[in-house]
Design an enzyme around this catalytic site. Sequence first.
Site, PDB file in Angstrom:
ATOM      1  N   HIS A 120      27.013  -3.063  73.140  1.00 31.96           N
ATOM      2  CA  HIS A 120      25.906  -2.191  72.717  1.00 31.96           C
ATOM      3  C   HIS A 120      24.963  -1.874  73.882  1.00 31.96           C
ATOM      4  O   HIS A 120      24.367  -0.805  73.915  1.00 31.96           O
ATOM      5  CB  HIS A 120      25.149  -2.825  71.546  1.00 31.96           C
ATOM      6  CG  HIS A 120      26.020  -3.071  70.363  1.00 31.96           C
ATOM      7  ND1 HIS A 120      26.634  -2.047  69.676  1.00 31.96           N
ATOM      8  CD2 HIS A 120      26.429  -4.221  69.776  1.00 31.96           C
ATOM      9  CE1 HIS A 120      27.369  -2.559  68.706  1.00 31.96           C
ATOM     10  NE2 HIS A 120      27.270  -3.868  68.735  1.00 31.96           N
ATOM     11  N   ASP A 174       1.029  10.147  59.813  1.00 25.72           N
ATOM     12  CA  ASP A 174       0.250  11.341  59.464  1.00 25.72           C
ATOM     13  C   ASP A 174      -0.295  11.155  58.045  1.00 25.72           C
ATOM     14  O   ASP A 174      -0.207  10.059  57.459  1.00 25.72           O
ATOM     15  CB  ASP A 174       1.090  12.621  59.637  1.00 25.72           C
ATOM     16  CG  ASP A 174       2.168  12.782  58.580  1.00 25.72           C
ATOM     17  OD1 ASP A 174       2.353  11.870  57.743  1.00 25.72           O
ATOM     18  OD2 ASP A 174       2.829  13.838  58.580  1.00 25.72           O
ATOM     19  N   CYS A 180       5.828   9.213  58.404  1.00 22.75           N
ATOM     20  CA  CYS A 180       5.399  10.524  57.923  1.00 22.75           C
ATOM     21  C   CYS A 180       6.135  10.765  56.608  1.00 22.75           C
ATOM     22  O   CYS A 180       6.725   9.834  56.058  1.00 22.75           O
ATOM     23  CB  CYS A 180       5.625  11.625  58.958  1.00 22.75           C
ATOM     24  SG  CYS A 180       7.337  12.016  59.352  1.00 22.75           S
ATOM     25  N   THR A 219       8.920  12.462  55.649  1.00 22.62           N
ATOM     26  CA  THR A 219      10.362  12.202  55.721  1.00 22.62           C
ATOM     27  C   THR A 219      10.728  11.172  56.780  1.00 22.62           C
ATOM     28  O   THR A 219      11.856  10.665  56.783  1.00 22.62           O
ATOM     29  CB  THR A 219      11.112  13.493  56.097  1.00 22.62           C
ATOM     30  OG1 THR A 219      10.616  13.938  57.364  1.00 22.62           O
ATOM     31  CG2 THR A 219      10.921  14.584  55.050  1.00 22.62           C
ATOM     32  N   HIS A 272      22.317  -3.176  66.969  1.00 19.31           N
ATOM     33  CA  HIS A 272      23.223  -2.322  67.740  1.00 19.31           C
ATOM     34  C   HIS A 272      22.495  -1.379  68.696  1.00 19.31           C
ATOM     35  O   HIS A 272      22.984  -1.111  69.784  1.00 19.31           O
ATOM     36  CB  HIS A 272      24.093  -1.467  66.795  1.00 19.31           C
ATOM     37  CG  HIS A 272      25.190  -2.244  66.145  1.00 19.31           C
ATOM     38  ND1 HIS A 272      26.243  -1.657  65.487  1.00 19.31           N
ATOM     39  CD2 HIS A 272      25.397  -3.589  66.033  1.00 19.31           C
ATOM     40  CE1 HIS A 272      27.066  -2.580  65.018  1.00 19.31           C
ATOM     41  NE2 HIS A 272      26.570  -3.768  65.319  1.00 19.31           N
TER      42      HIS A 272
HETATM   43  C1  RB5 Z   1       3.833  16.781  56.197  1.00 15.50           C
HETATM   44  O1  RB5 Z   1       3.712  17.622  55.107  1.00 15.50           O
HETATM   45  C2  RB5 Z   1       5.297  16.555  56.542  1.00 15.50           C
HETATM   46  O2  RB5 Z   1       5.875  17.741  57.028  1.00 15.50           O
HETATM   47  C3  RB5 Z   1       5.444  15.443  57.542  1.00 15.50           C
HETATM   48  O3  RB5 Z   1       4.862  14.291  57.047  1.00 15.50           O
HETATM   49  C4  RB5 Z   1       6.854  15.024  57.920  1.00 15.50           C
HETATM   50  O4  RB5 Z   1       7.648  14.852  56.792  1.00 15.50           O
HETATM   51  C5  RB5 Z   1       7.493  15.831  58.965  1.00 15.50           C
HETATM   52  O5  RB5 Z   1       8.594  15.518  59.453  1.00 15.50           O
END
Ligand code: RB5
Length: 145
Positions: free
Chosen positions: A136, A11, A68, A70, A101
């Site tokens: 595994h 994203d 993305c 996180t 694994h």
């Molecule tokens: C975008 O702001 C953020 O929410 C997205 O990149 C991600 O971290 C969502 O899990």
Amino acid sequence: MKNLKIAIGADHAGYEMKSHVVEWLTPLVEELKDLGTGSEASVDYPDFAHAVAGEVEKGNYEIGILICGTGIGVDMTANKHQGIRSALCWNKEVSTLAKSHNNANVICLPGRFISKEESQEILSAFLKTKFEGGRHSRRIDKISC
Ligand code: RB5
């Protein structure tokens, strides 16, 4: 690594890191298919996670890479696909284990929380590691419900 066909997506929060990964990884693998996004304009991460996971699920690509902010949103989305084992990885030890694994076929990176150098370390470890099989395999067979 040279014979791998990989799909990648991100994203807006992962766009910069995706651009870096595409530039670094393209010469090292057979194919690296970029499924977007194409800029830092705000988009919805599931659109790109579904695109990448769908290609891996269909067998068109062996490995998916998703980024993305996180790594959590793309990981949650990819794991909704049958046959996808997606792993959120933040260091090379975790990415090595995700392959050896868990035989992960999608790797998710937290673009806002690791450096570009770390992204290379994490991906190199993941792509070079082989699944260990054995006990595994039995555990992986129990994941689906
Ligand atoms: C975008 O702001 C953020 O929410 C997205 O990149 C991600 O971290 C969502 O899990």
